[in-house]
Design an enzyme around this catalytic site. Structure first.
Site, PDB file in Angstrom:
ATOM      1  N   CYS A 245       0.882  -1.189   0.000  1.00 23.27           N
ATOM      2  CA  CYS A 245       0.000   0.000   0.000  1.00 23.27           C
ATOM      3  C   CYS A 245       0.909   1.225   0.000  1.00 23.27           C
ATOM      4  O   CYS A 245       1.036   1.909   1.012  1.00 23.27           O
ATOM      5  CB  CYS A 245      -0.904   0.011   1.219  1.00 23.27           C
ATOM      6  SG  CYS A 245      -1.724  -1.549   1.587  1.00 23.27           S
TER       7      CYS A 245
ATOM      8  N   GLY B 122       6.200   7.808   0.953  1.00 17.26           N
ATOM      9  CA  GLY B 122       7.220   8.091   1.963  1.00 17.26           C
ATOM     10  C   GLY B 122       7.961   6.849   2.409  1.00 17.26           C
ATOM     11  O   GLY B 122       9.197   6.801   2.400  1.00 17.26           O
TER      12      GLY B 122
ATOM     13  N   CYS C 172      -1.485   3.855  11.136  1.00 21.60           N
ATOM     14  CA  CYS C 172      -1.320   5.127  11.846  1.00 21.60           C
ATOM     15  C   CYS C 172      -2.563   5.338  12.702  1.00 21.60           C
ATOM     16  O   CYS C 172      -3.291   6.315  12.550  1.00 21.60           O
ATOM     17  CB  CYS C 172      -1.115   6.275  10.865  1.00 21.60           C
ATOM     18  SG  CYS C 172      -0.666   7.820  11.697  1.00 21.60           S
TER      19      CYS C 172
END
Length: 517
Positions: free
Chosen positions: A330, A335, A453
């Site tokens: 994913c 980043g 997250c």
């Protein structure tokens, strides 16, 4: 309380999601630079007039528009775009600042007003409801956003009360003609108390309703406070410290890409400081990180230190056998793929980065340019169906799963008001499916890192346990704590790790590492 300070409750109000149309509202047109809309008659002003709009802007109302403070107007525009267009502040605000020619202190002030207002929105709305004598959602949306901005200045900044009130009334005069008296009265009522006194008056008792008290006092939805408290073992003191940290302005973290620049060199170059934990992290004091030469040249990128730590943990897991085929299932916006790709280049490995959304796959390709990374614009759940994603093929797999994002509320404050408990069902189903695909993709003896997250237990422990149970392949949990830098405090009992803003200064990243048998 009677007297001149009370709001005029006969002021016009609209429904919560209406776009008012009436006098003083000009036609709107799409503005691609903002991802939203703007009014054609917005006063342009003189760029050199001391930070205020000229009274004689094009299309101004009868007698000319009043002067308005440009940083405050930029903040209002960003806040309005967030609520009107479901925009993201971190995307629309930079474009607004550039368009308005705001730099330095003016840009910093506009940024503080924007993010501060969005962070404290729940508490501000409760106070405005009390001060106005009506539900804040019944106030005309442009006036409502202006009042939120004014209330934030009164309660959370050193801006003098008279300046906060007068500048907000000027703003209301432009965006909601006819409501200036109402706005003036409401803000004067708000200014009668400081934020602690308002909380004491409005919040339920900490003893009788601790979740409700913390939610209003620290401006988080009750369901989020409850989820945080559960993830912290019911410790309300620590939950309070987390909520406080969520409302602080987070520092900018850079990631020094290994093989291109090290953290000490990057810190010296940008005037920052090496991070506390990640060997790649640099803390940036301020400025526009996207303009840094190191970022422009691909030697570094902007990335929270917690994201660096969980991505690097995958590469630190011990592995027997080949170690040249890595997978980021994913990858958008790129980043973690950028960091993994840089590490892969040093270790003669190659990363396959998968992203289902086409525009995000382009961002991944841009973020990994020059690195040994192949970008696939496909659904990661098609492992075993897509010939480019064969089963039992990869040595290391990262699943940075879509989630509620409750771990990054300090960076994306509007998310706390958009997410709902009902989002969990579809998200956790997707998380389980992606982790199941990762366990099919990894070879026996290979490792998978599952990352979210979010500290919500349903998205972390429940998802990873259920996905492993349903996978149909033998799976062992690897203790993730030794995969993080030595000396990190507060990592718990393992084998999974939960990072926290108030413990580690990072986003609240969750990490589980699994080895396929």
């Amino acid at each position: 309380m009677a007297g001149a300070g009370r709001p005029d409750r006969s002021a016009t109000s609209g429904q919560p999601d209406e776009r008012p149309t009436g006098p003083g509202r000009a036609p709107e047109r799409t503005d691609a630079r903002r991802g939203g809309t703007r009014r054609d008659d917005r006063p342009r002003g003189d760029q050199g007039n001391g930070g205020r709009w000229s009274a004689g802007g094009r299309g101004s109302a009868r007698g000319g528009r009043p002067a308005m403070d440009r940083p405050r107007y930029a903040a209002y525009e960003a806040i309005a775009a967030v609520h009107r267009d479901d925009a993201f502040a971190n995307l629309v605000l930079p474009a607004i600042l550039r368009e308005e020619g705001l730099f330095g202190r003016d840009a910093a002030f506009a940024t503080e007003l924007t993010y501060g207002t969005l962070r404290h929105l729940g508490t501000l709305d409760a106070i405005l409801t009390a001060a106005a004598g009506r539900e804040v959602q019944r106030i005309d949306p442009p006036v409502r956003d202006a009042l939120r901005l004014g209330a934030y200045q009164l309660l959370h900044t050193r801006v003098p009360a008279h300046a906060a009130v007068s500048s907000t009334v000027d703003l209301v005069r432009a965006v909601g003609p006819g409501a200036t008296g109402f706005a003036n009265a409401v803000l004067r009522e708000v200014a009668e108390r400081d934020v602690d006194a308002w909380v004491e008056q409005l919040a339920p008792s900490l003893e009788s309703d601790p979740i409700g008290h913390l939610a209003l006092a620290y401006s988080h939805p009750q369901w989020v406070v409850r989820a945080f408290a559960e993830a912290l073992g019911g410790d309300l003191g620590e939950t309070t410290r987390l909520l406080i940290e969520d409302n602080e302005r987070p520092p900018v973290h850079l990631c020094a890409r290994p093989g291109r620049v090290d953290a000490v060199e990057l810190a010296d170059e940008v005037g920052g400081a090496p991070g506390a934990f990640s060997p790649y992290a640099v803390y940036l004091g301020g400025g526009a990180p996207g303009d840094l030469a190191a970022v422009v040249e691909g030697r570094a990128h902007v990335q929270d230190e917690g994201s660096q730590l969980v991505a690097a943990a995958l590469t630190a897991a011990p592995l027997d056998g080949p170690d040249g085929r890595w997978l980021d299932l994913c990858a958008g916006p790129g980043g973690k793929a950028g960091l993994l790709g840089a590490i892969a280049a040093e270790r003669d490995a190659r990363l396959t980065a998968v992203e289902v959304a086409e525009h995000r796959s382009r961002l991944v390709a841009q973020a990994t340019r020059g690195l040994p990374v192949t970008v696939l614009n496909v659904d990661g759940r098609t492992v075993g169906e897509d010939p480019k994603l064969p089963e039992q093929h990869f040595d290391r797999v990262l699943v940075d799963a879509p989630c509620t994002g409750l771990g990054s509320l300090r960076r994306r404050p509007e998310s706390r008001w958009r997410r709902q408990p009902s989002d969990l069902s579809s998200l956790t189903r997707l998380q389980r499916e992606l982790l199941g695909a990762a366990l099919r993709a990894v070879r026996p003896g290979g490792v998978v890192a599952y990352v979210t997250c979010s500290p919500h237990i349903v998205e972390t422990h429940v998802t990873v346990t259920e996905a492993a149970r349903r996978s149909g392949v033998p799976v062992d949990f690897v203790d993730a704590r030794p995969l993080l830098p030595a000396g990190m405090p507060g990592l718990g009992d393992g084998p999974t790790v939960q990072l926290w803003p108030h413990r580690h200064g990072t986003d609240a990243m969750f990490l589980a590492v699994l080895r396929r048998g």
